[in-house]
Design a protein around this motif. Structure first.
Motif, PDB file in Angstrom:
ATOM      1  N   GLU A  71      -9.557   0.184  -9.024  1.00  0.00           N
ATOM      2  CA  GLU A  71      -9.127   0.474  -7.782  1.00  0.00           C
ATOM      3  C   GLU A  71      -7.710   0.942  -7.824  1.00  0.00           C
ATOM      4  OE1 GLU A  71      -9.743  -0.928  -4.742  1.00  0.00           O
ATOM      5  OE2 GLU A  71     -11.153  -2.585  -5.081  1.00  0.00           O
ATOM      6  N   ARG A  73      -4.923   0.481  -6.799  1.00  0.00           N
ATOM      7  CA  ARG A  73      -3.723  -0.558  -7.052  1.00  0.00           C
ATOM      8  C   ARG A  73      -3.523  -1.005  -8.625  1.00  0.00           C
ATOM      9  NH1 ARG A  73      -6.185  -5.914  -6.253  1.00  0.00           N
ATOM     10  NH2 ARG A  73      -8.094  -5.347  -4.840  1.00  0.00           N
ATOM     11  N   TYR A  87       7.079   4.444   4.390  1.00  0.00           N
ATOM     12  CA  TYR A  87       6.731   3.499   5.393  1.00  0.00           C
ATOM     13  C   TYR A  87       7.900   3.545   6.360  1.00  0.00           C
ATOM     14  CZ  TYR A  87       4.099   2.130   1.327  1.00  0.00           C
ATOM     15  OH  TYR A  87       3.394   2.402   0.389  1.00  0.00           O
ATOM     16  N   HIS A  89       8.887   1.639   8.967  1.00  0.00           N
ATOM     17  CA  HIS A  89       9.267   0.315   9.624  1.00  0.00           C
ATOM     18  C   HIS A  89      10.296  -0.141   8.182  1.00  0.00           C
ATOM     19  CE1 HIS A  89       5.786  -0.503   7.586  1.00  0.00           C
ATOM     20  NE2 HIS A  89       6.091  -1.462   7.329  1.00  0.00           N
ATOM     21  N   MET A  90      10.419   0.501   7.346  1.00  0.00           N
ATOM     22  CA  MET A  90      11.092  -0.064   6.407  1.00  0.00           C
ATOM     23  C   MET A  90      12.480   0.744   6.124  1.00  0.00           C
ATOM     24  SD  MET A  90       8.447  -1.412   3.486  1.00  0.00           S
ATOM     25  CE  MET A  90       6.770  -1.795   3.773  1.00  0.00           C
ATOM     26  N   PHE A  98       8.646  -1.127  -2.356  1.00  0.00           N
ATOM     27  CA  PHE A  98       7.453  -1.705  -2.129  1.00  0.00           C
ATOM     28  C   PHE A  98       6.538  -1.931  -3.203  1.00  0.00           C
ATOM     29  CE2 PHE A  98       3.280  -1.340  -0.182  1.00  0.00           C
ATOM     30  CZ  PHE A  98       3.509  -1.736   0.927  1.00  0.00           C
ATOM     31  N   PHE A 102       4.230  -6.172  -5.648  1.00  0.00           N
ATOM     32  CA  PHE A 102       2.836  -6.444  -6.068  1.00  0.00           C
ATOM     33  C   PHE A 102       2.666  -6.587  -7.519  1.00  0.00           C
ATOM     34  CE2 PHE A 102       2.775  -3.798  -2.353  1.00  0.00           C
ATOM     35  CZ  PHE A 102       2.281  -4.752  -1.146  1.00  0.00           C
TER      36      PHE A 102
ATOM     37  N   ALA B 267      -0.946  -2.291  -3.168  1.00  0.00           N
ATOM     38  CA  ALA B 267      -1.389  -3.336  -2.237  1.00  0.00           C
ATOM     39  C   ALA B 267      -2.716  -3.446  -2.224  1.00  0.00           C
ATOM     40  CB  ALA B 267      -0.576  -3.105  -0.925  1.00  0.00           C
ATOM     41  N   THR B 268      -3.424  -4.600  -1.805  1.00  0.00           N
ATOM     42  CA  THR B 268      -4.662  -4.742  -1.643  1.00  0.00           C
ATOM     43  C   THR B 268      -4.854  -4.160   0.028  1.00  0.00           C
ATOM     44  OG1 THR B 268      -4.444  -7.049  -0.584  1.00  0.00           O
ATOM     45  CG2 THR B 268      -4.873  -6.783  -2.724  1.00  0.00           C
ATOM     46  N   GLN B 271      -3.398  -6.462   2.215  1.00  0.00           N
ATOM     47  CA  GLN B 271      -1.861  -6.632   2.416  1.00  0.00           C
ATOM     48  C   GLN B 271      -1.405  -5.179   3.023  1.00  0.00           C
ATOM     49  OE1 GLN B 271      -1.545  -6.683  -2.078  1.00  0.00           O
ATOM     50  NE2 GLN B 271      -0.707  -8.927  -1.700  1.00  0.00           N
ATOM     51  N   ARG B 275       1.096  -5.439   6.031  1.00  0.00           N
ATOM     52  CA  ARG B 275       2.268  -5.094   5.696  1.00  0.00           C
ATOM     53  C   ARG B 275       2.857  -3.701   6.235  1.00  0.00           C
ATOM     54  NH1 ARG B 275       5.136  -7.344   0.486  1.00  0.00           N
ATOM     55  NH2 ARG B 275       4.144  -9.528   0.461  1.00  0.00           N
ATOM     56  N   VAL B 276       1.569  -2.845   6.318  1.00  0.00           N
ATOM     57  CA  VAL B 276       2.182  -1.363   6.675  1.00  0.00           C
ATOM     58  C   VAL B 276       1.407  -0.919   7.801  1.00  0.00           C
ATOM     59  CG1 VAL B 276       1.673   1.131   5.554  1.00  0.00           C
ATOM     60  CG2 VAL B 276       2.261  -0.753   3.967  1.00  0.00           C
TER      61      VAL B 276
END
Ligand SMILES: Nc1ncnc2c1ncn2[C@@H]1O[C@H](COP(=O)(O)OP(=O)(O)OP(=O)(O)O)[C@@H](O)[C@H]1O
Ligand SMILES: [Mg+2]
Lengths: 360, 367
Positions: A71, A73, A87, A89-90, A98, A102, B267-268, B271, B275-276
């Motif tokens: 994957e 991630r 992003y 909104h951040m 960010f 994780f 992120a999964t 997530q 979150r995004v």
């Protein structure tokens, strides 16, 4: 850091074959550029590396381990998208932080790494802003910081400079290059700007319609392009391609004839860089139809029986007026010969142009 | 020749440009005036009507209706509003502004009550505390209305709670389903995707009340007739397609690179969504929330058809029966007061969400 290997990687979208089969090795710590015209599959290759697209066939190896199905991630790949993809909104701080959310990084360490990454790309004083309050160049730096903060084993940059103005592009080019050298992270830069590729990368991978045309150093691609496509794609102003004919050990280009041994008869494409041509008393008759002063050089476009020919003369003085009738001579030692049928270059070792006599 | 035209340009040319600029200024000014005149003419009747409703609820008597309080109120309150507005623009800092506003408000209140105080009363609002409010009107109530006779009124709080349940539960379900379905439709290709989108729009175009009879039969079959859950589900079914459509538009505006970036950042999928993606469609979610809540709050036809027991009454039914019961000698204060009470939640919703609803019309809803 990682060594990347594509083993016969294939990518299809339904019936559309975008990458028919790619073999490629990128060494640990290397900075390579993926260069090619729009739609040739550069982003697609990058997204397969990032784990966003699943290869349709073949093996993708990170340090000898097959990662096709790993994957995104879990790959620890930093990626900067062409659109930056911050992003919205951040704040800048949260954007950079960010990826660490994780990874179970302790709070104090996360803060330190965010600060370091921000300082590295010089956005430390913008931490509390939103992406919409940043200029294009600042957004690009934030995206870079976000990609770097997780100590990626592979850094992917998808046309990161294409939205910047010319001066900023120049500075970012040196900055990214210096940063990569300092961190030593394996980096792949996607671009369709050849200047970007030649100035930043150790090696350039030139792609066309999903296939690799040539891999080599900037010099290799410029001086020894393996195909007509690479010759035409690399170099600005572009190379002149003329049509010639070889018969009985003579190369004919229009009226010009040069002795040539070691090649069979047939049609050939002749590649001549504009800077390797010069105006003179001998050679192909031509008439100047356009002059373009380019700072320290002047580009002339001349009309000849062989088609338009571009000639680059150094100096800032325009020596030839529009309409002037003249002749263009070429130096056979700088001539590139391509088989017309396959588009492949003939290796210089296999043929021999008479370099002592100017073609006349 | 070129030189002469160049020379003659500035004199005639400049005045020419001035004339054009003056004309543009005039047009701008005129269109501004016209715009405001239009807005005032269009909104005034509505504003005055609602204001009248409010004054009636505090002042009206039984069986008669008049504008005795309306006009004096307007004469006092309009200048006060203008004064507040002007002071807000003139005041030098916040402190000064608040002091000025306080003084103006206090003056207005004192003036208002000294002039109109003796005409105001709270009798209309007795229904809030007294379920048997109709006692006062009993003399004029006809006794032949069986199920909804004067004594059959539930407490208004029962109706309020029922409405809150129907509108609230409906909103929660619509928002949840629409935000997930809209996301899926926006991001994934699947067979018949476009036909489905088109069908959802077409569905919205049909007058939904044509479905009253079949829905009645269905609810009766599944045993949800005369149940709040039944009506709530009907409303969900009717609201959902358009809500999904709106949410899809908002998701379409979120670039997929941002999502990919989050995935690459570790992120999964879940997530990433939470979150995004979700934070970027909050405006859409708020719009859907407000619209479906208000739809549920205001719904009348389905309520009157599918709900029978008076303990199942919603505010719209309550409102209706209050008006009905008083039809012989209308208690205008009571009817107006119920109407005011009925309007308040919608008003609060709009006021709170106004900022986001405005953004929706600006950022647009893309198909
Ligand atoms: N999801 C997809 N479905 C179908 N075809 C796709 C998809 N993504 C890309 N393609 C096709 O694959 C080819 C390569 O696309 P890619 O985005 O890799 O090009 P690129 O080299 O990055 O071009 P550019 O320089 O314009 O970004 C294009 O012809 C494109 O149309
Ligand atoms: Mg691309």
């Amino acid at each position: 850091m990682a060594r990347i290997e594509f083993k016969n990687i294939e990518k299809r979208f339904d019936d559309v074959v975008v990458i028919p089969g790619m073999d490629l090795v990128i060494n640990d710590g290397e900075f390579v550029a993926l260069l090619g015209p729009s739609g040739c599959g550069k982003s697609t290759s990058l997204f397969m590396l990032a784990g966003i697209y699943l290869p349709s066939g073949g093996d993708l190896l990170f340090d000898e381990h097959r990662v096709n199905e790993v994957e995104a991630r879990d790959r620890n790949v930093g990626i900067v998208f062409q659109s930056y993809a911050l992003y919205p909104h951040m704040t800048v701080r949260d954007n950079i932080r960010f990826p660490l959310r994780f990874k179970k990084v302790p709070d104090a360490e996360a803060k330190r790494r965010v600060r370091e990454a921000a300082e590295l790309v010089q956005v430390a004083e913008l931490m509390n802003r939103r992406p919409s309050q940043l200029s294009g160049g600042q957004q690009q730096r934030v995206a870079l910081a976000r990609a770097l903060v997780k100590d990626p084993q592979l850094l992917l940059l998808d046309e990161p400079l294409s939205n910047l103005d010319a001066t900023l592009r120049l500075t970012m080019r040196t900055e990214i290059k210096a940063l990569q050298e300092r961190l030593g992270v394996t980096t792949i830069l996607v671009t369709h700007d050849q200047l970007e590729a030649t100035t930043m990368a150790d090696r350039i991978i030139c792609m066309r319609e999903g296939e690799i045309e040539q891999i080599g150093s900037p010099d290799d691609l410029y001086l020894r392009p393996e195909t007509l496509f690479v010759a035409g794609f690399i170099g600005s102003p572009p190379i002149n391609i003329l049509h010639g004919q070889v018969d009985s050990e003579k190369l004919r280009v229009g009226e010009a004839v040069a002795p040539l041994v070691g090649v069979g008869n047939g049609p050939f494409s002749i590649g001549l860089r504009p800077e390797h041509l010069e105006f003179g008393d001998s050679g192909v008759p031509a008439r100047v139809i356009q002059t373009e002063p380019m700072g320290r050089e002047i580009l002339y476009v001349a009309e000849s029986p062989l088609g338009l020919i571009r000639v680059l003369e150094s100096g800032s003085q325009v020596n030839h007026r529009i309409g002037e009738e003249t002749r263009i001579a070429f130096d056979p030692s700088n001539t590139l010969l391509f088989e017309e049928a396959t588009g492949r270059r003939l290796d210089g070792a296999h043929f021999h142009l008479n370099t002592t006599a100017r073609a006349a | 020749m070129a030189a002469t035209t160049m020379n003659s340009m500035p004199s005639t040319g400049q005045s020419h440009w001035d004339r054009l600029a003056a004309r543009a200024r005039m047009q701008r000014r005129f269109s501004d005036v016209a715009l405001y005149a239009f807005l005032i003419v269009v909104s005034l009747p509505i504003i005055v009507t609602y204001f009248w409703l409010l004054t009636l609820s505090f002042s009206a008597g039984r069986g008669e209706i008049n504008t005795d309080v309306l006009w004096p109120s307007l004469f006092i309150l309009t200048p006060a509003l203008v004064a507040l507005w002007i002071w807000g623009a003139v005041a030098k800092d916040r402190r000064q502004a608040f002091i000025g506003w306080g003084l103006i408000l206090a003056g207005t209140i004192i003036l208002y009550f000294s002039l109109l105080g003796d005409q105001l009363h709270l009798e209309g609002y007795r229904f809030l505390v007294d379920p048997d409010f109709n006692r006062l009107n009993e003399s004029v109530v006809a006794g032949d209305k069986l199920s909804y006779s004067a004594t059959a009124f539930p407490s208004v709080w029962v109706a309020f709670r029922n409405s809150l349940f129907v509108a609230g539960a409906q909103t929660v379900i619509v928002c949840t389903v629409a935000s997930l379905a809209g996301y899926y439709i926006s991001r994934f290709q699947f067979p018949l995707r476009n036909s489905m989108l088109r069908a959802m729009l077409v569905l919205h175009a049909f007058p939904t009340y044509t479905l009253v009879v079949p829905l009645f039969i269905i609810l009766w079959y599944v045993g949800l007739l005369d149940s709040l859950v039944g009506v709530m589900l009907v409303l969900v079914g009717i609201e959902l397609p358009f809500a999904v459509f709106i949410m899809k538009g908002f998701y379409d505006a979120v670039p997929w690179e941002v999502e990919m970036s989050a995935l690459a950042d570790g992120a999964t999928r879940m997530q990433t969504y939470v979150r995004v993606v979700l934070p970027q469609v909050t405006n859409g979610l708020i719009a859907v929330t407000v619209f479906s809540f208000i739809r549920g709050w205001e719904e009348y036809i389905f309520m009157v058809t599918f709900l029978i027991k008076n303990t199942n009454w919603t505010m719209s039914l309550y409102m209706f029966f209050v008006t009905e019961e008083n039809s012989l000698g209308i208690d205008f204060a009571l009817v107006s007061a119920v109407a005011v009470f009925y309007v308040i939640p919608s008003l609060i919703m709009y006021t709170v969400a106004q900022k986001y609803l405005m953004q929706m019309s600006v950022s647009g809803v893309k198909g």
